[in-house]
Design an enzyme around this catalytic site. Structure first.
Site, PDB file in Angstrom:
ATOM      1  N   HIS A  77       0.835  -1.202   0.000  1.00 39.76           N
ATOM      2  CA  HIS A  77       0.000   0.000   0.000  1.00 39.76           C
ATOM      3  C   HIS A  77       0.872   1.255   0.000  1.00 39.76           C
ATOM      4  O   HIS A  77       1.982   1.263   0.530  1.00 39.76           O
ATOM      5  CB  HIS A  77      -0.983   0.005   1.170  1.00 39.76           C
ATOM      6  N   ASP A  79      -0.045   4.389   1.187  1.00 32.96           N
ATOM      7  CA  ASP A  79      -0.255   5.370   2.252  1.00 32.96           C
ATOM      8  C   ASP A  79       0.553   5.028   3.497  1.00 32.96           C
ATOM      9  O   ASP A  79       1.060   3.908   3.648  1.00 32.96           O
ATOM     10  CB  ASP A  79      -1.732   5.479   2.602  1.00 32.96           C
ATOM     11  N   ASP A 116       6.418   1.385   6.631  1.00 32.40           N
ATOM     12  CA  ASP A 116       5.119   0.732   6.523  1.00 32.40           C
ATOM     13  C   ASP A 116       4.216   1.650   5.712  1.00 32.40           C
ATOM     14  O   ASP A 116       3.653   2.600   6.245  1.00 32.40           O
ATOM     15  CB  ASP A 116       4.561   0.488   7.927  1.00 32.40           C
ATOM     16  N   GLU A 146      -4.879   1.961   3.269  1.00 30.42           N
ATOM     17  CA  GLU A 146      -4.765   0.725   4.065  1.00 30.42           C
ATOM     18  C   GLU A 146      -4.727   1.027   5.542  1.00 30.42           C
ATOM     19  O   GLU A 146      -5.275   0.280   6.363  1.00 30.42           O
ATOM     20  CB  GLU A 146      -3.499  -0.037   3.641  1.00 30.42           C
ATOM     21  N   GLU A 147      -4.077   2.133   5.906  1.00 30.75           N
ATOM     22  CA  GLU A 147      -3.871   2.438   7.318  1.00 30.75           C
ATOM     23  C   GLU A 147      -5.127   2.951   8.014  1.00 30.75           C
ATOM     24  O   GLU A 147      -5.153   3.041   9.241  1.00 30.75           O
ATOM     25  CB  GLU A 147      -2.745   3.470   7.476  1.00 30.75           C
ATOM     26  N   ASP A 170       4.058  -6.504   3.269  1.00 31.91           N
ATOM     27  CA  ASP A 170       3.649  -5.622   4.357  1.00 31.91           C
ATOM     28  C   ASP A 170       3.900  -6.261   5.714  1.00 31.91           C
ATOM     29  O   ASP A 170       3.288  -5.902   6.711  1.00 31.91           O
ATOM     30  CB  ASP A 170       2.163  -5.257   4.213  1.00 31.91           C
ATOM     31  N   HIS A 459       4.282   3.353  13.156  1.00 30.15           N
ATOM     32  CA  HIS A 459       3.178   4.228  13.556  1.00 30.15           C
ATOM     33  C   HIS A 459       3.582   5.188  14.675  1.00 30.15           C
ATOM     34  O   HIS A 459       2.718   5.784  15.316  1.00 30.15           O
ATOM     35  CB  HIS A 459       1.934   3.431  13.982  1.00 30.15           C
TER      36      HIS A 459
END
Length: 491
Positions: A77, A79, A116, A146-147, A170, A459
């Site tokens: 992904h 994003d 990520d 995705e996030e 991922d 994150h």
């Protein structure tokens, strides 16, 4: 090992990673990176599709000798989660990430790195850009959002694909094969605010909780890290039993799928209660230092006397229900797997609390590898919302990825790993949402696997990526593509 960023980006993977790091790509802000991927494909005369959800699919024919090998879907992904340290000046809507090397790790500067899932994009672009790498026919798909919502993958039209083999990039642990993941759902509880006129002669104070490590709400949920929103609920509840005070706002967290690191509340109270407030804050600092001494040793609660121009506060009923919501909304591990030791089976994370002029919104990210347990968390949350007179809704519901004991692509990865390293690779499942489940739900008979290099504290602004692991995982990935030629595909 590269000592400078300039040396590092001479490698094709890190060259492409540096290019996409310069493009803002927070979830919901993917137009620029999506268009960049389209231009990349067009410049190399590759077939490319950009759909309404801004997903990008790029197709590349097999190299000579690999025409008869089954088509492989390479997936990641585009994003990223946008988190920054308090006080950091960085606009995720317009500013490029500032990459830096510390030892053998790649960081951004005071922000999330976006490894990520920038690693998947970099791997894919390096592969599509190369002429000398042998591979079967490729269908590279890079999804959006995705996030946050999994909206990109959920919007994918399966008719665009011929492949029945999916390699998702991922995962976040090198030397391991990810074979199963959790499904998830976003739960939102909204409390309408009844405002009352603030009493006269009160002072305003801002209570701030910080210093927590946070982390991915799936991967890090078993680390025992403090949730700043839940801690604020405990503090405000305790304070209610000691002194009269009034609340005018509570805000915490910035991403529903990140364990919140910072929460603040603005309260009013009379000057004669100031000393008691300070004592309560000091007590909670001691309590939290003891409770979180291993997981979050830097946790702190600060108190600031602030100027204000507000004339209204929460009514007593609104204040009571807001604190009850913070206290009672499910959070953390709900059940552990009985089949896989150490695997979280179901969990939920109270990721965001937001106060507006009309309401307080509580957003949770819930996950489970067992659908019925995910449904249980939803039902439990709805009962609480109904009891407190809150609005309730769910969205971003995506399926789990069940383990396939007959996976052919897993066998290829296992065989190549044994040949390359002389030992068996570790097979793992993860308590996180992986898009494999969505693609398997859309494409009948799809066989999926997930890989990726070592990355840490995703994150969070401390997110970092192992450079040697990224290079090792890249060569392993290429070895699998090359040796697919020698595997008996159903013959």
């Amino acid at each position: 090992m590269s000592n400078t960023l300039e040396e590092l980006i001479e490698h094709p993977v890190f060259y492409h990673f540096s290019k996409i790091a310069a493009i803002p790509r927070g979830s919901g802000n993917e137009k620029a990176i999506s268009d960049y991927l389209v231009r990349f494909a067009q410049a190399r005369r590759l077939e490319v599709i950009q759909d309404e959800a801004l997903n990008v699919i790029i197709k590349k024919p097999a190299t000579p000798g690999y025409e008869e090998i089954p088509t492989v879907i390479i997936q990641g992904h585009m994003d990223m989660v946008c988190e920054k340290n308090e006080g950091t000046i960085h606009n995720f809507e317009s500013d490029p990430l500032q990459l830096r090397i510390i030892g053998d790790m790649l960081y951004a500067t005071d922000t999330t790195l976006g490894a990520d899932n920038g690693v998947a994009v970099a791997y894919a672009l390096a592969l599509l850009d190369a002429e000398e790498i042998p591979h079967p026919s490729l269908e590279v798909v890079i999804t959006t959002e995705e996030e946050t919502t999994m909206g990109g993958a959920l919007a994918i039209d399966p008719s665009h694909f011929n492949g029945k083999i999916l390699i998702n990039i991922d995962s976040e642990e090198d030397h391991k094969l990810l074979v199963s993941g959790a499904g998830g759902i976003k739960i939102t509880q909204t409390l309408p605010i009844v405002w009352e006129v603030a009493p006269t002669g009160v002072q305003a104070f801002k209570i701030s909780i910080g210093g927590l490590k946070g982390g991915h709400s799936g991967i890090s949920i078993d680390k025992g890290r403090g949730n700043s929103n839940k801690i604020m609920g405990r503090l405000l509840d305790d304070l209610s039993s000691k002194i009269p005070y009034y609340i005018c706002q509570i805000n915490g967290g910035s991403a529903v799928n990140a364990i919140p690191r910072e929460t603040s509340a603005t309260i009013f109270l009379h000057s004669d209660a100031h000393r008691n407030l300070e004592q309560t804050i000091a007590k909670w600092n001691r309590l939290l230092k003891n409770e979180l001494q291993t997981s979050d040793p830097d946790v702190s609660i600060t108190l600031e006397n602030i100027k204000h121009d507000r004339s209204t506060v929460f009514s007593e009923d609104t204040m009571s229900k807001a604190i009850a919501s913070l206290m009672l909304i499910p959070n953390g591990i709900q059940s552990m797997s009985m089949e896989i030791e150490g695997l979280v089976e179901s969990s939920t994370n109270l990721g965001i609390v937001t106060t507006t002029d009309a309401e307080i919104c509580f957003e949770s990210d819930s996950r489970s590898s067992v659908k019925s347990l995910k449904d249980h968390i939803v039902n439990q949350s709805k009962l609480l919302a109904d009891a407190l007179g809150c609005q309730f809704e769910t969205d971003c519901d995506y399926p789990e990825w069940p383990y396939n004991p007959h996976s052919a692509i897993r066998k290829v990865f296992e065989q190549v790993y044994k040949k390359k390293y002389g030992t068996d690779i570790e097979i793992i499942a993860v308590h996180a949402g992986i898009e494999c489940g969505i693609f398997m739900d859309k494409i009948a008979g799809l066989d999926a696997i997930s890989i990726g290099p070592d990355m840490y504290n995703v994150h969070t602004p401390d997110e970092h990526l192992s450079i040697p692991s990224t290079l090792n995982n890249w060569t392993y990935f290429l070895s699998v593509l090359e040796e697919m030629k020698d595997f008996s595909w159903g013959k």
